[in-house]
Scaffold this motif. Structure first.
Motif, PDB file in Angstrom:
ATOM      1  N   ALA A  66       0.827  -1.204   0.000  1.00  0.00           N
ATOM      2  CA  ALA A  66       0.000   0.000   0.000  1.00  0.00           C
ATOM      3  C   ALA A  66       0.862   1.255   0.000  1.00  0.00           C
ATOM      4  CB  ALA A  66      -0.923  -0.004   1.229  1.00  0.00           C
ATOM      5  N   ILE A  67       2.106   1.124   0.461  1.00  0.00           N
ATOM      6  CA  ILE A  67       3.033   2.254   0.508  1.00  0.00           C
ATOM      7  C   ILE A  67       3.960   2.262  -0.699  1.00  0.00           C
ATOM      8  CG2 ILE A  67       4.942   3.296   1.806  1.00  0.00           C
ATOM      9  CD1 ILE A  67       3.656   2.190   4.356  1.00  0.00           C
ATOM     10  N   VAL A  68       4.509   1.104  -1.046  1.00  0.00           N
ATOM     11  CA  VAL A  68       5.541   1.051  -2.080  1.00  0.00           C
ATOM     12  C   VAL A  68       5.058   0.508  -3.415  1.00  0.00           C
ATOM     13  CG1 VAL A  68       7.334   0.801  -0.333  1.00  0.00           C
ATOM     14  CG2 VAL A  68       6.338  -1.249  -1.383  1.00  0.00           C
ATOM     15  N   GLY A  69       3.863  -0.121  -3.444  1.00  0.00           N
ATOM     16  CA  GLY A  69       3.379  -0.748  -4.668  1.00  0.00           C
ATOM     17  C   GLY A  69       3.815  -2.199  -4.751  1.00  0.00           C
ATOM     18  N   ALA A  70       3.088  -2.981  -5.534  1.00  0.00           N
ATOM     19  CA  ALA A  70       3.393  -4.400  -5.667  1.00  0.00           C
ATOM     20  C   ALA A  70       4.649  -4.646  -6.496  1.00  0.00           C
ATOM     21  CB  ALA A  70       2.211  -5.137  -6.311  1.00  0.00           C
ATOM     22  N   ASP A  71       5.098  -3.643  -7.281  1.00  0.00           N
ATOM     23  CA  ASP A  71       6.291  -3.811  -8.108  1.00  0.00           C
ATOM     24  C   ASP A  71       7.507  -3.148  -7.481  1.00  0.00           C
ATOM     25  OD1 ASP A  71       5.495  -1.199  -8.416  1.00  0.00           O
ATOM     26  OD2 ASP A  71       5.596  -1.208 -10.610  1.00  0.00           O
ATOM     27  N   PHE A  72       7.492  -3.022  -6.163  1.00  0.00           N
ATOM     28  CA  PHE A  72       8.621  -2.462  -5.421  1.00  0.00           C
ATOM     29  C   PHE A  72       9.921  -3.176  -5.768  1.00  0.00           C
ATOM     30  CE2 PHE A  72      11.332  -3.143  -1.654  1.00  0.00           C
ATOM     31  CZ  PHE A  72      11.742  -1.836  -1.412  1.00  0.00           C
ATOM     32  N   PHE A  73      10.996  -2.388  -5.897  1.00  0.00           N
ATOM     33  CA  PHE A  73      12.324  -2.948  -6.129  1.00  0.00           C
ATOM     34  C   PHE A  73      13.315  -2.147  -5.300  1.00  0.00           C
ATOM     35  CE2 PHE A  73      16.292  -4.028  -8.052  1.00  0.00           C
ATOM     36  CZ  PHE A  73      16.122  -5.288  -8.625  1.00  0.00           C
ATOM     37  N   PRO A  74      14.058  -2.808  -4.391  1.00  0.00           N
ATOM     38  CA  PRO A  74      15.006  -2.072  -3.543  1.00  0.00           C
ATOM     39  C   PRO A  74      16.042  -1.311  -4.366  1.00  0.00           C
ATOM     40  CG  PRO A  74      14.761  -4.348  -2.807  1.00  0.00           C
ATOM     41  CD  PRO A  74      14.074  -4.252  -4.127  1.00  0.00           C
ATOM     42  N   TYR A  75      16.380  -0.125  -3.919  1.00  0.00           N
ATOM     43  CA  TYR A  75      17.369   0.739  -4.568  1.00  0.00           C
ATOM     44  C   TYR A  75      16.915   1.220  -5.949  1.00  0.00           C
ATOM     45  CZ  TYR A  75      20.284  -1.050  -0.826  1.00  0.00           C
ATOM     46  OH  TYR A  75      20.767  -1.394   0.408  1.00  0.00           O
ATOM     47  N   MET A  76      15.612   1.266  -6.142  1.00  0.00           N
ATOM     48  CA  MET A  76      15.052   1.900  -7.317  1.00  0.00           C
ATOM     49  C   MET A  76      13.764   2.633  -6.947  1.00  0.00           C
ATOM     50  SD  MET A  76      13.363   0.525 -10.819  1.00  0.00           S
ATOM     51  CE  MET A  76      11.817   0.546  -9.925  1.00  0.00           C
ATOM     52  N   THR A  77      12.874   1.954  -6.214  1.00  0.00           N
ATOM     53  CA  THR A  77      11.601   2.551  -5.835  1.00  0.00           C
ATOM     54  C   THR A  77      11.794   3.539  -4.682  1.00  0.00           C
ATOM     55  OG1 THR A  77      10.548   0.442  -6.404  1.00  0.00           O
ATOM     56  CG2 THR A  77       9.232   2.032  -5.158  1.00  0.00           C
ATOM     57  N   GLY A  78      11.167   4.706  -4.796  1.00  0.00           N
ATOM     58  CA  GLY A  78      11.152   5.649  -3.686  1.00  0.00           C
ATOM     59  C   GLY A  78      12.486   6.287  -3.366  1.00  0.00           C
ATOM     60  N   GLY A  79      13.268   6.612  -4.393  1.00  0.00           N
ATOM     61  CA  GLY A  79      14.548   7.263  -4.135  1.00  0.00           C
ATOM     62  C   GLY A  79      15.302   7.570  -5.405  1.00  0.00           C
ATOM     63  N   LEU A 169      13.093   6.288 -11.741  1.00  0.00           N
ATOM     64  CA  LEU A 169      13.785   5.379 -12.645  1.00  0.00           C
ATOM     65  C   LEU A 169      12.869   4.330 -13.278  1.00  0.00           C
ATOM     66  CD1 LEU A 169      17.022   4.763 -10.582  1.00  0.00           C
ATOM     67  CD2 LEU A 169      16.917   5.807 -12.848  1.00  0.00           C
ATOM     68  N   ALA A 170      11.668   4.173 -12.738  1.00  0.00           N
ATOM     69  CA  ALA A 170      10.808   3.071 -13.154  1.00  0.00           C
ATOM     70  C   ALA A 170      10.545   3.063 -14.659  1.00  0.00           C
ATOM     71  CB  ALA A 170       9.488   3.106 -12.389  1.00  0.00           C
ATOM     72  N   GLY A 171      10.430   4.222 -15.274  1.00  0.00           N
ATOM     73  CA  GLY A 171      10.118   4.288 -16.697  1.00  0.00           C
ATOM     74  C   GLY A 171      11.325   4.201 -17.602  1.00  0.00           C
ATOM     75  N   GLU A 260      -1.739 -10.497   2.306  1.00  0.00           N
ATOM     76  CA  GLU A 260      -1.843 -11.540   1.295  1.00  0.00           C
ATOM     77  C   GLU A 260      -0.475 -11.686   0.643  1.00  0.00           C
ATOM     78  OE1 GLU A 260      -4.924 -10.668  -1.444  1.00  0.00           O
ATOM     79  OE2 GLU A 260      -6.521 -10.647   0.054  1.00  0.00           O
ATOM     80  N   PHE A 261      -0.019 -12.915   0.525  1.00  0.00           N
ATOM     81  CA  PHE A 261       1.280 -13.157  -0.091  1.00  0.00           C
ATOM     82  C   PHE A 261       1.094 -13.600  -1.536  1.00  0.00           C
ATOM     83  CE2 PHE A 261       2.076 -13.728   4.441  1.00  0.00           C
ATOM     84  CZ  PHE A 261       3.223 -12.968   4.609  1.00  0.00           C
ATOM     85  N   PRO A 262       2.015 -13.234  -2.441  1.00  0.00           N
ATOM     86  CA  PRO A 262       3.193 -12.415  -2.177  1.00  0.00           C
ATOM     87  C   PRO A 262       2.851 -10.931  -2.062  1.00  0.00           C
ATOM     88  CG  PRO A 262       3.104 -12.949  -4.499  1.00  0.00           C
ATOM     89  CD  PRO A 262       1.970 -13.696  -3.850  1.00  0.00           C
ATOM     90  N   LEU A 263       3.644 -10.234  -1.271  1.00  0.00           N
ATOM     91  CA  LEU A 263       3.446  -8.793  -1.139  1.00  0.00           C
ATOM     92  C   LEU A 263       3.935  -8.052  -2.382  1.00  0.00           C
ATOM     93  CD1 LEU A 263       4.527  -8.048   2.543  1.00  0.00           C
ATOM     94  CD2 LEU A 263       2.233  -8.430   1.638  1.00  0.00           C
ATOM     95  N   HIS A 264       5.012  -8.551  -2.979  1.00  0.00           N
ATOM     96  CA  HIS A 264       5.601  -7.891  -4.150  1.00  0.00           C
ATOM     97  C   HIS A 264       5.865  -8.936  -5.223  1.00  0.00           C
ATOM     98  CE1 HIS A 264       7.483  -6.284  -0.324  1.00  0.00           C
ATOM     99  NE2 HIS A 264       6.589  -5.363  -0.639  1.00  0.00           N
ATOM    100  N   THR A 265       5.741  -8.531  -6.459  1.00  0.00           N
ATOM    101  CA  THR A 265       6.065  -9.387  -7.593  1.00  0.00           C
ATOM    102  C   THR A 265       7.272  -8.805  -8.315  1.00  0.00           C
ATOM    103  OG1 THR A 265       4.498  -8.162  -8.987  1.00  0.00           O
ATOM    104  CG2 THR A 265       3.684 -10.150  -7.886  1.00  0.00           C
ATOM    105  N   MET A 266       8.035  -9.673  -8.962  1.00  0.00           N
ATOM    106  CA  MET A 266       9.238  -9.197  -9.634  1.00  0.00           C
ATOM    107  C   MET A 266       8.884  -8.325 -10.841  1.00  0.00           C
ATOM    108  SD  MET A 266      12.415  -8.838  -9.789  1.00  0.00           S
ATOM    109  CE  MET A 266      12.782  -9.838  -8.355  1.00  0.00           C
TER     110      MET A 266
END
Length: 297
Positions: A66-79, A169-171, A260-266
């Motif tokens: 709900a905060i980062v989105g299901a497509d969260f990726f460390p060191y890319m999302t939110g920074g 960076l997502a786009g 609900e799992f998974p929280l994030h998908t690749m």
């Protein structure tokens, strides 16, 4: 087998959470209390995600979709990537970003999502880097598993060098076919050195963007085992002590509805490939670590 362990731990927690939810009082069920680095971060991160006692890594934290989105990726999302005189630092826009992007390691499991394994040594960004032919790739350094000697692997993201400093960076992630250029035999990657990987030289990015990369000053954090929040102030990074809670973690599972799992998908356009594995040697102004979540890979 590791994926089965993760799923089993997550499934067990979901069942417990559902049982709690069905009772009239809806009381949370007590769990084994976190210890070590996990206990230090437990209260600070609990409002922003889910803690689970994982069969492989122990207590791990997963940011809420709900905060980062299901497509969260460390060191890319939110920074964004920030060039400093000690290498590239991930400057997070999340209120909690001071912890999981500068301490510990990230692991991904398809049945659970991204899991942060806490550690207590600070670094600008715990990632591996590659660059070649106008492209830059990076991957979160995964935690080690005791007794496992296989070559460590992680999920890589590749962007054009001109896009590395963009705030979003997502786009700009390159498709796999083009991103493979950073894994070519002539690709450049950091030399083995203690601590984190500094990443591509500033002049490589400056040549791609057409303007110089002026580094901000990054001083070493305190060496007294004190947790710090790091933020950019003008032309330098400031380390502010984090006031740790003196109260022991409540160690409860899912005080609200279980996730609900998974929280994030690749995300698409990521490559599962090896990361560098070098011995950890103490040197310079930053401390070494003996905790599995901070061991240099």
């Amino acid at each position: 087998m590791r994926a089965v362990h993760h799923l089993a731990a997550a499934a067990a927690l979901v069942v417990v959470g559902l049982d709690c939810h069905k009772t009239d009082t809806a009381q949370p069920v007590a769990a084994t209390a976190p210890t070590g680095p996990s206990a230090r971060f437990y209260g600070a991160l609990a409002p922003y995600g889910t803690w689970i006692d994982d069969a492989t890594y122990g207590w791990v934290w997963m940011p809420s979709p709900a905060i980062v989105g299901a497509d969260f990726f460390p060191y890319m999302t939110g920074g964004r990537w920030l060039y400093t005189d000690a290498g590239w630092m991930f400057d997070s826009s999340y209120a909690w970003g001071w912890a999981p992007f500068h301490y510990g390691r990230w692991a991904f499991d398809a049945g659970v999502g991204w899991m942060w394994v806490p550690g207590d040594v600070w670094g600008p960004a715990w990632v591996d880097w590659r660059w070649n032919a106008g492209y830059v790739g990076w991957a979160p350094l995964p935690p080690r598993i005791a007794g496992v000697r296989e070559e460590p692997r992680s999920h890589w993201i590749v962007v054009a060098a001109r896009d590395l400093t963009r705030p979003q960076l997502a786009g700009h992630i390159q498709p796999n076919a083009r991103g493979q250029v950073v894994f070519a035999d002539n690709a450049t990657h950091p030399e083995a050195r203690p601590g984190w990987r500094v990443g591509p030289p500033g002049d490589v990015i400056a040549a791609a963007t057409g303007h110089p990369e002026t580094p901000v000053h990054l001083p070493p954090p305190p060496r007294n085992d004190e947790l710090v929040r790091s933020h950019v102030e003008g032309d330098r990074v400031e380390h502010t002590p984090f006031a740790e809670s003196k109260q022991a973690p409540s160690a409860t599972m899912f005080p609200h509805n279980p996730p609900e799992f998974p929280l994030h998908t690749m995300r698409p356009h990521t490559t599962h490939a090896p990361v560098s594995d070098v011995p950890h040697r103490s040197s310079g102004g930053f401390p070494r670590s003996s905790h599995r979540g901070e061991r240099l890979l």
